[in-house]
Scaffold this active site. Sequence first.
Site, PDB file in Angstrom:
ATOM      1  N   TYR A 188     -13.635   7.627   3.201  1.00  0.00           N
ATOM      2  CA  TYR A 188     -13.954   7.010   3.892  1.00  0.00           C
ATOM      3  C   TYR A 188     -15.097   7.138   3.522  1.00  0.00           C
ATOM      4  O   TYR A 188     -16.180   6.168   2.643  1.00  0.00           O
ATOM      5  CB  TYR A 188     -13.354   6.890   5.325  1.00  0.00           C
ATOM      6  N   SER A 228     -20.931   2.247   7.306  1.00  0.00           N
ATOM      7  CA  SER A 228     -20.888   3.183   8.305  1.00  0.00           C
ATOM      8  C   SER A 228     -22.143   4.485   8.812  1.00  0.00           C
ATOM      9  O   SER A 228     -22.900   4.471   7.234  1.00  0.00           O
ATOM     10  CB  SER A 228     -19.586   3.979   8.088  1.00  0.00           C
ATOM     11  N   LYS A 234     -18.063   4.327   1.315  1.00  0.00           N
ATOM     12  CA  LYS A 234     -18.856   3.401   2.244  1.00  0.00           C
ATOM     13  C   LYS A 234     -19.915   4.460   1.843  1.00  0.00           C
ATOM     14  O   LYS A 234     -20.336   3.246   1.446  1.00  0.00           O
ATOM     15  CB  LYS A 234     -18.545   4.239   4.094  1.00  0.00           C
TER      16      LYS A 234
HETATM   17  P1  NDP Z   1     -10.895  -3.273  13.675  1.00  0.00           P
HETATM   18  O1  NDP Z   1      -9.417  -1.759  13.088  1.00  0.00           O
HETATM   19  O2  NDP Z   1     -10.789  -2.853  14.669  1.00  0.00           O
HETATM   20  O3  NDP Z   1     -10.276  -4.594  12.571  1.00  0.00           O
HETATM   21  C1  NDP Z   1     -10.610  -4.443  11.577  1.00  0.00           C
HETATM   22  C2  NDP Z   1     -10.802  -5.539  10.635  1.00  0.00           C
HETATM   23  O4  NDP Z   1     -10.141  -6.142   9.221  1.00  0.00           O
HETATM   24  C3  NDP Z   1      -8.796  -6.466  11.607  1.00  0.00           C
HETATM   25  O5  NDP Z   1      -9.648  -8.309  11.325  1.00  0.00           O
HETATM   26  C4  NDP Z   1      -8.485  -6.579  10.129  1.00  0.00           C
HETATM   27  O6  NDP Z   1      -6.667  -6.990  10.555  1.00  0.00           O
HETATM   28  C5  NDP Z   1      -8.962  -6.051   8.961  1.00  0.00           C
HETATM   29  N1  NDP Z   1      -8.634  -5.327   8.329  1.00  0.00           N
HETATM   30  C6  NDP Z   1      -8.255  -4.396   7.744  1.00  0.00           C
HETATM   31  N2  NDP Z   1      -7.508  -4.440   6.352  1.00  0.00           N
HETATM   32  C7  NDP Z   1      -8.118  -5.492   6.097  1.00  0.00           C
HETATM   33  C8  NDP Z   1      -8.156  -5.409   4.563  1.00  0.00           C
HETATM   34  N3  NDP Z   1      -7.560  -4.852   3.627  1.00  0.00           N
HETATM   35  N4  NDP Z   1      -7.797  -6.972   3.818  1.00  0.00           N
HETATM   36  C9  NDP Z   1      -8.416  -7.674   5.266  1.00  0.00           C
HETATM   37  N5  NDP Z   1      -8.670  -7.431   6.247  1.00  0.00           N
HETATM   38  C10 NDP Z   1      -8.834  -6.422   6.708  1.00  0.00           C
HETATM   39  O7  NDP Z   1     -11.970  -2.480  12.945  1.00  0.00           O
HETATM   40  P2  NDP Z   1     -13.355  -2.190  13.410  1.00  0.00           P
HETATM   41  O8  NDP Z   1     -13.999  -3.044  13.644  1.00  0.00           O
HETATM   42  O9  NDP Z   1     -13.737  -0.563  14.065  1.00  0.00           O
HETATM   43  O10 NDP Z   1     -13.934  -1.642  12.316  1.00  0.00           O
HETATM   44  C11 NDP Z   1     -14.390  -2.656  11.360  1.00  0.00           C
HETATM   45  C12 NDP Z   1     -15.400  -2.243   9.948  1.00  0.00           C
HETATM   46  O11 NDP Z   1     -16.621  -1.719  10.895  1.00  0.00           O
HETATM   47  C13 NDP Z   1     -14.807  -1.589   8.905  1.00  0.00           C
HETATM   48  O12 NDP Z   1     -14.926  -1.179   8.085  1.00  0.00           O
HETATM   49  C14 NDP Z   1     -15.128   0.242   9.592  1.00  0.00           C
HETATM   50  O13 NDP Z   1     -15.448   1.042   9.154  1.00  0.00           O
HETATM   51  C15 NDP Z   1     -16.343  -0.245  10.051  1.00  0.00           C
HETATM   52  N6  NDP Z   1     -16.882   0.493  11.025  1.00  0.00           N
HETATM   53  C16 NDP Z   1     -16.280   0.518  12.023  1.00  0.00           C
HETATM   54  C17 NDP Z   1     -17.218   1.709  13.019  1.00  0.00           C
HETATM   55  C18 NDP Z   1     -16.289   1.930  14.755  1.00  0.00           C
HETATM   56  O14 NDP Z   1     -17.298   2.186  15.422  1.00  0.00           O
HETATM   57  N7  NDP Z   1     -15.452   0.862  15.098  1.00  0.00           N
HETATM   58  C19 NDP Z   1     -18.071   2.054  12.897  1.00  0.00           C
HETATM   59  C20 NDP Z   1     -18.754   2.608  11.712  1.00  0.00           C
HETATM   60  C21 NDP Z   1     -18.080   1.397  10.807  1.00  0.00           C
HETATM   61  P3  NDP Z   1      -5.568  -6.745   9.759  1.00  0.00           P
HETATM   62  O15 NDP Z   1      -5.081  -5.402  10.406  1.00  0.00           O
HETATM   63  O16 NDP Z   1      -4.824  -8.223   9.935  1.00  0.00           O
HETATM   64  O17 NDP Z   1      -6.055  -6.868   8.783  1.00  0.00           O
END
Ligand code: NDP
Length: 263
Positions: free
Chosen positions: A157, A144, A161
Amino acid sequence: MDLELKGKVAVITGGSVGIGLAVARGLAAEGVHVALCARDEARVVARAEEIARDYGVRTLGVAADVSRAADVARFAAAVSDTFGGADILINNAGTGSEETIMEAPDEKWHYYLELHLMAAVRLARALVPRMRARGGGVILNNASICATQPLGYEPIYNVSKAALAMFSKCLANELIGDNIRVNTVNPGLIQTPDWEKTARLLTRDQGVSWEAYLEEVAKENTPIGRFASPEELAHFFVFLCSPKASYCVGSSYYVDGGWLKVV
Ligand code: NDP
């Protein structure tokens, strides 16, 4: 442009929604077989089946919580059983936090370090031996912009990261001799369900819509003045996975609409 990815196998954690799903679909569109994991089994299995239908690739959807070592081992074993190994690993699963350092208990630190850092360590250990045997590969760690430019409300967080980004750099040095390229992607504001959930929470009793709140966040923080779609970011991941990115090694790439305040 042919990205020369057809027939490769990619493992994507958190692949059922948001950025992970967009990357999975972007890779599948290039003919890559994909293995996804997430905690919600019904959702991850449904998304994997859709991708198989939409792009004619082989897919696997596994319920696994990557903050748990046993789940990571089970997911890696399922990948090996189904595909005989992987060429691409995308460590993407993760989520934001909210705390102060003075008040957060050890358990919360441990959880985020397991989720953002140790999952990537364990998946590398599990998948790299076969990646090597296949002649090389790519590992992308989705950190991130907060790994460099912290947001005040989520120190755990930010720190976890930043740890992932340094792990990524060290792993890149260790694996480049095996033709495995490791890099970090640092996204800025990407409009995914995670942000929608946060916006809904923060605007609960504020008399402002969650959409208006997100618009304000984007205008305040980014020169571009808007969120990116997950698909916009996914193009960059797909490029980094391809041999066209052959000289990209051990770096952190920002995809942030100009949000990072330093050069
Ligand atoms: P979402 O919450 O939209 O999606 C997260 C995904 O990860 C889902 O598929 C969720 O499914 C899965 N997930 C969450 N926790 C776990 C776990 N413990 N084990 C396995 N799967 C897990 O998140 P984003 O798409 O926004 O973010 C994805 C990544 O990008 C993250 O690491 C986030 O920190 C990073 N990021 C996002 C930004 C943004 O602006 N959106 C900016 C910078 C970084 P389920 O709940 O079923 O487990």
